[in-house]
Design a protein around this motif. Structure first.
Motif, short mmCIF file in Angstrom:
data_model
loop_
_atom_site.label_atom_id
_atom_site.label_comp_id
_atom_site.label_asym_id
_atom_site.label_seq_id
_atom_site.Cartn_x
_atom_site.Cartn_y
_atom_site.Cartn_z
N ARG A 1 2.08 -19.55 -20.00
CA ARG A 1 1.47 -20.55 -19.13
C ARG A 1 0.08 -20.99 -19.58
O ARG A 1 -0.38 -22.07 -19.21
CB ARG A 1 1.40 -20.00 -17.70
N HIS A 2 -0.61 -20.15 -20.37
CA HIS A 2 -1.98 -20.47 -20.76
C HIS A 2 -2.23 -20.22 -22.23
O HIS A 2 -3.36 -19.94 -22.64
CB HIS A 2 -2.96 -19.64 -19.92
N ARG B 1 18.10 -30.36 -28.00
CA ARG B 1 16.81 -31.05 -27.89
C ARG B 1 16.29 -31.01 -26.46
O ARG B 1 15.08 -30.88 -26.22
CB ARG B 1 16.96 -32.49 -28.38
N GLU B 2 17.19 -31.18 -25.49
CA GLU B 2 16.75 -31.09 -24.11
C GLU B 2 16.17 -29.71 -23.80
O GLU B 2 15.16 -29.58 -23.12
CB GLU B 2 17.91 -31.40 -23.16
N THR B 3 16.80 -28.67 -24.33
CA THR B 3 16.29 -27.32 -24.13
C THR B 3 14.91 -27.16 -24.75
O THR B 3 14.00 -26.58 -24.17
CB THR B 3 17.26 -26.29 -24.75
N GLU B 4 14.74 -27.69 -25.98
CA GLU B 4 13.43 -27.62 -26.64
C GLU B 4 12.38 -28.37 -25.86
O GLU B 4 11.24 -27.92 -25.74
CB GLU B 4 13.53 -28.16 -28.07
N ASN B 5 12.74 -29.54 -25.33
CA ASN B 5 11.77 -30.33 -24.57
C ASN B 5 11.30 -29.58 -23.33
O ASN B 5 10.12 -29.61 -22.98
CB ASN B 5 12.37 -31.68 -24.16
N ARG B 6 12.22 -28.88 -22.67
CA ARG B 6 11.82 -28.12 -21.49
C ARG B 6 10.89 -26.98 -21.86
O ARG B 6 9.93 -26.68 -21.18
CB ARG B 6 13.06 -27.56 -20.79
N GLN B 7 11.17 -26.34 -23.00
CA GLN B 7 10.30 -25.25 -23.43
C GLN B 7 8.93 -25.77 -23.87
O GLN B 7 7.91 -25.12 -23.68
CB GLN B 7 10.95 -24.47 -24.57
N ALA B 8 8.90 -26.98 -24.43
CA ALA B 8 7.62 -27.54 -24.90
C ALA B 8 6.68 -27.82 -23.74
O ALA B 8 5.47 -27.81 -23.90
CB ALA B 8 7.87 -28.82 -25.69
N VAL B 9 7.24 -28.07 -22.57
CA VAL B 9 6.39 -28.29 -21.40
C VAL B 9 5.59 -27.04 -21.10
O VAL B 9 4.45 -27.07 -20.69
CB VAL B 9 7.25 -28.68 -20.18
N ARG B 10 6.22 -25.87 -21.35
CA ARG B 10 5.54 -24.61 -21.05
C ARG B 10 4.44 -24.33 -22.06
O ARG B 10 3.32 -24.06 -21.72
CB ARG B 10 6.55 -23.45 -21.07
#
Length: 1000
Positions: free
Chosen positions: A860-861, A622-631
């Motif tokens: 990023r966009h 879940r932590e990995t997914e959360n970091r990817q969701a920021v992107r």
């Protein structure tokens, strides 16, 4: 094994050094400053019929060096004139060129040139300027070039047309010939200026001939012929065609002049760019003087134009005294590129404008935001006549060409309502007549068109505004008019093209079709000469008449086997995406072997101490997914990948720490100790509650400092340093690196305004020089001048659409400016465009760089982008800790990217995959690059970036090869940072040029 190039020292040899003269200038590649190439023979043939002059120059150049050289012959042409004849000696015989699309001709020339055979290329560059590239100039041998053009002559006074040929050569010509023939002239031509004092006409009926032939001759003067005309005798030329006739009519209508009232508020726009130094300022000041003396009392607002635009003051003139304004103009400093788009009426409001310029907007779009009449006045031989005419016509002003007019005649044109051609009456048997728009008559009027029936009467109408004040009846009849000795159809085509070129974008397809049919060089069509039949077949180019029969016979049998194949990069891109994803998914568990590992005793374990901890793994996932969701929101393919990764983590068995694991399984609050906080199957497991992010890496770039002597003169305040720069400039006026170095110095002093002006001079140094513009684009990127970067890279794309790098550079400039959709579309087009075999081979591997950049934009966009046109097989999440990408400004250049990691291992073309997971892209040994280094997970320590420069082979004024390196950390993430460094290269440094360092 690495392939090395033969290194050549480049210099420019100008055989002809007249800025004001309208004559060819030869630039060649040579080993030293001695002049190794000379014009051995020059034969000029001038033929004048009616108001049309045909000039053919046959030039033989001798190479005294002991090595093969390549030459570039450049020359400006007068208003309305274009080259229509070009030939090059092939195997001892002159071979005529054929018309081809400009981009294709450039690509074919460069492809054949690399095979060391004999291509020749003539092309039109910005404005009405032409250049031809000649290869080879054999050692101790010669090459011959023929260039010809037709010219429509203009009146210099009320009674005579004028022909002028400059002959201001700086070296004597070993074998010089000049012949001038005037056909069907009722009145004897007058020799106003001639080269040696003995050149004069001899009469043979109504034909007049003058000629000389001299050895080791250096002309003292040029050739100027005045041709008196009777206003009551129209001149008519006819040429039979497959359907009807082409015709050309020259008439001399007369009408009383009407004065024009000047406005009280005049805006004076003065081109103060570097190219403004080449204008005839004396003529321009004389014209201004005449305007002021007539008006006497008026207000003039002065605007100075270079890479920007500024109001330079308001001058209230009384009783014709404009001393203050004159002094101001005499003190103007000419510096910087030219940007028409910076002009607006908010900075300079007036009722009408005088715009003194050559029409070449080198640092911005060639449009101006003025709604009142703009009178464009040109006095430079290098000019964009189409732009000047378009601005004048659109605004309701007039275009004045001081090259063809005296200041007195120009004043008369501006101060009087000009008699205009208004149209044709009873012209139903005429079609495709040009000019089709209203034009000023100025003493004579020439009309070309196509005639259906050869017994036709029609009326030409002339007047002011919508009022017809005079008419002239004409009759075309085969019994009255003999067929012309000149090619009337080509004159018609040139007039049609000239009118369409005023609105080029709207008519460029028609211009291309017409120019290829009639063999006329335009901004999108060139003339090319190839050595052998196979080359014409391979590149699908119809050859000249001498090879046409063999070409058509071979075409049926051999075309499919010889025709050059074109392809895009999509299949290679898909394969590369898979390779990149495999590399990205690989866990490079680097372990330092230099340290001796300490052995610890192994404790005995109870069976219950061995447990599975699925919930702990789920937390990590879940932590990995959360970091990817920021992107960005993860696409379906990524979610599936994460699910697979999560399932793998569920299956992990950890030995030891049973108590902590049991508490985690029962839901108790727990803090994982440092022994378990780390990578587990590629995922990062952090201590619960520890939100501290990885420290941001530090990038340190190598500041470029020139060691040139002129930099030592830049001391004191910015004002005093700028004065020193201006004093030094005459000695380095055409040296690009001088402006680069000095601009860099001013950037270091935080004087970005002066720095940009000085840098923008590079745009004014040479026309359509992609190498110069690439250097300029790199520095604009580094200094965050993104609007200008877009203009410059778009220009390169227009000139070199055959190169994948042109689309990439333009796309990255758009991304810099926040235009992400256009950036994505242009990046993707790199993979979908078709390239010929040579360019495709040269740029093999560029797809790796493009894939990274496409996925960076999406990562990023993504929320701002429409990605439906992107092949889904190319979309992958590929964030990396480090990315360094290098490209350079010159073709045929071999440059290598080196990156040394904290372990001391160097990644380069011979070691493209390092132990810690570093990856170097394919090695480019020619072309423009780029080369790239990436590492997914960087270990702690220092990374050193270097560039190794092997050399290049160039013939233009662009100076040393310049590289730009973009250094990224946390690439394709929300924490991405970038540094850009631009460095000129030195081939003498074989140990590598330091670019910069970064620290993790």
């Amino acid at each position: 094994m690495k392939r090395y190039k033969n290194l050549l020292t480049l210099a420019l040899l100008s055989l002809i050094l007249s800025v004001k003269a309208q004559m060819p200038v030869l630039k060649v590649q040579q080993e030293n400053a001695e002049q190794s190439v000379m014009m051995k023979k020059l034969d000029i043939d001038v033929q004048i019929t009616g108001n049309i002059a045909t000039t053919v120059m046959t030039m033989t150049f001798y190479n005294n060096a002991n090595k093969i050289l390549e030459g570039e012959l450049s020359f400006p042409m007068p208003e309305g004139v274009t080259v229509s004849k070009y030939a090059l000696d092939i195997n001892g015989k002159m071979r005529a060129a054929v018309p081809v699309e400009k981009a294709k001709a450039t690509a074919v020339f460069e492809s054949i040139e690399r095979r060391r055979v004999d291509p020749g290329l003539l092309e039109k560059v910005e404005g009405n300027n032409f250049r031809t590239r000649i290869y080879p100039l054999p050692a101790k041998g010669s090459r011959t070039v023929i260039i010809g053009y037709e010219q429509e002559l203009a009146f210099v006074n009320d009674k005579a047309l004028s022909y002028h040929l400059p002959l201001a050569y700086q070296q004597a010509v070993e074998d010089f010939s000049l012949k001038a023939t005037v056909y069907e002239s009722v009145l004897k031509p007058q020799m106003q200026e001639q080269p040696d004092g003995s050149f004069d006409f001899k009469t043979n009926g109504n034909v007049y001939v003058a000629e000389i032939h001299k050895k080791d001759f250096l002309p003292k003067r040029g050739l100027t012929i005045n041709l008196p005309k009777r206003s009551d005798l129209p001149e008519i030329q006819l040429q039979k065609a497959s359907a009807g006739y082409y015709f050309l009519i020259n008439v001399f209508p007369k009408s009383p002049s009407k004065p024009r009232i000047w406005s009280n508020q005049i805006g004076l726009i003065w081109d103060a760019s570097l190219s403004g130094m080449q204008h005839d300022r004396q003529k321009e000041m004389q014209l201004l003087d005449a305007i002021v003396k007539q008006k006497r009392n008026l207000t003039i607002q002065l605007g100075l134009l270079n890479n920007g635009f500024r109001n330079a003051g308001t001058f209230r003139i009384k009783n014709g005294d404009w001393t203050e304004l004159k002094n101001k103009l005499n003190q103007v400093v000419y510096d910087g590129g030219t940007n028409f788009s910076s002009i607006d009426d908010k900075s300079l409001f007036a009722d009408e404008y005088l715009f003194f310029t050559d029409g070449l907007s080198t640092f911005g779009k060639n449009t101006i935001a003025l709604t009142k009449p703009v009178h464009c006045i040109n006095s430079s031989l290098k000019a964009d006549y189409s732009t000047l005419k378009y601005i004048s016509l659109k605004s309701g002003g007039q275009f004045v060409n001081l090259n063809n007019l005296s200041a007195k005649d120009a004043f008369k044109q501006l101060s009087e309502q000009q008699l205009q051609f208004l149209g044709i009456k009873n012209g139903s048997d005429l079609r495709q007549t040009y000019p089709a728009m209203r034009v000023n008559v100025n003493g004579n009027f020439s009309l070309a068109g196509i005639l259906n029936e050869l017994n036709t009467e029609f009326i030409l109408q002339f007047g002011y505004g919508n009022e017809v004040v005079t008419e002239q009846k004409l009759r075309l009849n085969a019994t009255e008019h003999a067929l012309a000795s000149i090619d009337v159809s080509r004159i018609w085509a040139q007039k049609k093209i000239a009118e369409m070129d005023i609105q080029y974008e709207e008519h460029k397809q028609d211009i291309s079709h017409l120019s290829k049919q009639f063999g006329i060089v335009t901004r999108n069509t060139s003339l090319i000469v190839l050595e052998n039949l196979d080359d014409y077949l391979r590149y699908d180019i119809v050859p000249p008449a001498e090879l046409r029969g063999a070409y058509e016979a071979a075409l049926k049998v051999r075309r499919n086997s010889l025709l050059e194949q074109k392809t895009n990069l999509m299949n290679a891109a898909v394969a590369m995406t898979k390779e990149l994803k495999t590399w990205w998914d690989t866990d490079f568990n680097y372990k330092e072997t230099s340290k001796v590992k300490e052995e610890y005793p192994v404790p005995e374990r109870a069976t219950e101490d061995i447990v599975s901890i699925p919930r702990m793994a789920e937390t990590a996932r879940r932590e990995t997914e959360n970091r990817q969701a920021v992107r960005r929101p993860a696409p379906a393919a990524e979610r599936l990948q994460d699910a697979k990764q999560g399932q793998a983590l569920h299956e992990i068995v950890v030995v030891g720490y049973a108590a902590q694991a049991k508490r985690e399984l029962t839901g108790s609050a727990v803090t994982l100790n440092n022994a378990l906080a780390g990578r587990v199957a590629g995922a990062v497991v952090r201590e619960r509650g520890n939100t501290e992010a990885r420290p941001q890496p530090k990038i340190v770039v190598q500041k470029f400092k020139s060691d040139k002597e002129y930099i030592k003169s830049l001391t004191g305040t910015p004002d005093s340093a700028y004065a020193a720069y201006l004093k030094l400039r005459p000695d380095y006026i055409s040296t690009p690196m001088f402006y680069f170095d000095v601009a860099n110095w001013f950037y270091e002093q935080k004087d970005s305004v002066r720095a940009l002006t000085i840098l923008s001079n590079i745009a004014d140094l040479d026309l359509e020089n992609a190498d110069l513009y690439k250097t300029l684009a790199y520095k604009l990127k580094q200094t965050k001048n993104y609007k200008e970067e877009i203009f410059v890279t778009e220009k390169v794309l227009q000139w070199r659409p055959m190169d994948a790098q042109s689309y990439r550079d333009y796309a990255l400039a758009l991304a810099d400016d926040g235009q992400y959709q256009k950036a994505l579309d242009n990046l993707y087009s790199v993979l979908t465009n078709d390239y010929n075999a040579q360019i495709s081979d040269r740029d093999h591997g560029i797809e790796e760089i493009i894939i990274s950049e496409i996925n960076n934009l999406i990562a990023r966009h993504g929320k701002e982008l429409n990605t439906r046109q992107i092949d889904k097989r190319l979309i992958q999440s590929l964030p990396v800790d480090v990315r360094v990408v290098l490209n350079w400004n010159k073709n045929d250049t071999d440059i290598d990217l080196w990156l040394t990691d904290p372990t001391g291992e160097k990644g380069y073309y011979g070691n493209p995959k390092t132990k810690i997971g570093g990856r170097i892209s394919d090695d480019f040994i020619s072309g423009y690059g780029p080369e790239q280094f990436m590492i997914k997970k960087a270990i702690k320590g220092k990374y050193k970036i270097e560039v190794n420069y092997y050399g290049d082979q160039q013939i233009n004024i662009s100076g040393p090869t310049t590289v730009t390196a973009e250094i990224y950390t946390r690439y394709a993430t929300g924490k991405q940072q970038r540094e850009v460094i631009v460095l000129p290269m030195s081939a003498s440094n074989k140990t590598g040029n330091l670019v910069g360092e970064f620290y993790f």
